[in-house]
Scaffold this active site. Structure first.
Site, mmCIF file in Angstrom:
data_model
loop_
_atom_site.group_PDB
_atom_site.id
_atom_site.type_symbol
_atom_site.label_atom_id
_atom_site.label_comp_id
_atom_site.label_asym_id
_atom_site.label_seq_id
_atom_site.Cartn_x
_atom_site.Cartn_y
_atom_site.Cartn_z
ATOM 1 N N ASP A 204 -2.060 141.905 -41.002
ATOM 2 C CA ASP A 204 -1.103 142.313 -39.967
ATOM 3 C C ASP A 204 -0.744 141.199 -39.002
ATOM 4 O OD1 ASP A 204 -2.838 145.339 -40.152
ATOM 5 O OD2 ASP A 204 -0.719 145.054 -40.673
ATOM 6 N N HIS B 171 -11.631 142.599 -39.833
ATOM 7 C CA HIS B 171 -11.433 143.506 -40.968
ATOM 8 C C HIS B 171 -12.759 144.159 -41.337
ATOM 9 C CE1 HIS B 171 -10.125 144.951 -44.906
ATOM 10 N NE2 HIS B 171 -8.904 144.802 -44.436
#
Ligand code: SDX
Length: 393
Positions: free
Chosen positions: A328, A271
């Site tokens: 996700d 991320h």
């Protein structure tokens, strides 16, 4: 108490922005919408209540929530001419470009909601988008499987209506599974906003030219489509399915990732901001077992995902790069268990992110200090030189 900070003017030219909507601490793994921890909202709120909080800044009273819900339910239908758009798309069209096309087209059908500086028109555009995106998303799915489009049933809530339009048939009654609706409602809360991510920054940048809300959100949908962003939830399932088909197991795949084979990434990991476990991923993982058991999921893929996480979190390569599961990584498994095909996963992300895009666009438009987005560059091309005729080239 409000966390208001003062910034030197230079700050505004560094491509950053100020916002009072969402707070993230990437190292501590903290996410709060308008000050409320995501863990509390995921546990106790609803997607519509969280949407209201993000857009208007406060949790609604029951009267305010009822009025908001009722306003939305009056706009769930699409204009009949817009409904005909779906006849024109190819059967195998990916639903994300269908979504961005239909949302962009809203600005041709609803021209009484385009003025970014008219409060009533912004309110109308807000409610229309929240009401119509689930209908557009369900129609994109129905189109892709060649089934008839169902009209919304306003006796149902927003999420239940979406599930009925997605999985119902005109020929028989469809009962929404309350556990599925609750699970989807919670996933939509987890996706509702995330500060200045790629798609939200796109919505703000397009809106900074005073483009209307529909045009700005359509641009955001296109940015979300990318596999490094919202498209990752589809890419995670494709990665797991490929691992299952090719065999070789988790260790062989992790080896390929560490060898940096072209196009081989641990999708759903890493991320830009979280250099710790994404708090949303932890919440999804916590409910995944329960939801997947209820929905009779493909347990093998879930076990594969858990093995992959276990290996990655104990491997120096990922630890040194602070690569942890992001939002996700597990969501696709739940969407698949609900009955959605992988191509609908990013559409579901967009459904969740919509209130955040709207809230961030409204905040930007309402800020009198907002200037048109105009990032600067470091020029790395030629110094001045003279044009030469064809013979000298
Ligand atoms: C979302 O911004 C947001 O908030 C987004 C989002 C939201 O709610 O809006 O949270 C939603 O988009 C989540 C991210 C979903 N994307 C993926 O899961 C795709 C896979 N992840 C990546 O491609 C990557 O991790 C990013 C793009 C998400 C973040 O990349 P960074 O932080 O810019 O990291 P980087 O590209 O600079 O990589 C640092 C190192 C590199 O290795 P070295 O060159 O130093 O040797 O980590 C490696 C990268 O190769 N790396 C990965 C990896 N992600 C980074 N290696 C393997 N697998 C990965 N997933």
């Amino acid at each position: 108490t409000t966390g208001v900070i003062t910034l030197d003017p230079g700050f505004m030219n560094t491509g950053s922005t100020t916002s009072a909507i969402t707070y993230i601490d990437g190292d501590a793994g903290i996410l709060r919408y308008r000050g409320y921890p995501i863990e509390q909202l995921a546990k106790s709120s609803t997607f519509l209540e969280t949407s209201y909080l993000l857009i208007y800044g406060e949790l609604p009273t029951q009267t305010e929530l009822d009025a908001f819900t009722s306003r939305i339910s009056r706009h769930t239908l699409l204009h009949e001419d817009l409904k005909r758009f779906f006849d024109g798309f190819p059967r195998d069209a990916h639903p994300m470009p269908v979504l961005s096309s239909a949302v962009s087209a809203l600005s041709t059908f609803y021209q009484d909601g385009l003025d970014p500086f008219n409060t009533e028109q912004v309110e109308l555009a807000t409610v229309r988008l929240l009401a119509k995106l689930p209908t557009i998303a369900a129609y994109a799915y129905k189109k892709s499987i060649g089934q008839p489009l169902l009209y919304p049933d306003n006796s149902l809530g927003l999420v239940e209506n979406f599930l009925r339009m997605s999985f119902g048939f005109p020929a028989e009654p469809y009962e929404v599974d309350p556990k599925m609706a609750k699970a989807l409602d919670q996933l939509l809360i987890l996706h509702a906003d995330h500060e200045q991510n790629c798609s939200t920054s796109t919505v703000r940048l397009v809106g900074s030219s005073h483009a209307n809300l529909f045009a700005s959100v359509s641009a955001g949908i296109n940015a979300l489509f990318g596999p490094l962003h919202g498209g990752a939830n589809q890419a995670v399932l494709e990665m797991l399915e490929k691992m299952r088909v090719e065999g070789g197991g988790v260790d062989a795949f992790v080896k390929r990732v560490k060898n940096k084979e072209p196009g081989v990434k641990l999708m759903g990991f890493g991320h830009r901001v979280y250099k710790n476990y994404d708090p949303r991923a932890a919440l999804v993982k916590a409910t995944a077992d329960e939801v997947l058991a209820d929905l009779g999921a493909d347990d093998e893929l879930l076990q594969l995902a858990k093995q992959l996480e276990e290996v990655a979190l104990s491997d120096e390569y990922f630890i040194s790069r602070k690569l942890y599961p992001n939002v996700d990584f597990y969501t696709g498994l739940i969407y698949k268990a609900m009955g959605f095909p992988t191509r609908m996963f990013t559409v579901l992300f967009a459904l969740g992110r919509l209130p955040g895009w709207i809230a961030q666009w409204r905040e930007m438009i309402a800020d009198p200090t907002t200037k048109i987005g105009r990032p600067r560059q470091v020029y790395t091309g030629y110094a001045e030189r003279d044009w030469t005729g064809m013979a000298e080239r």
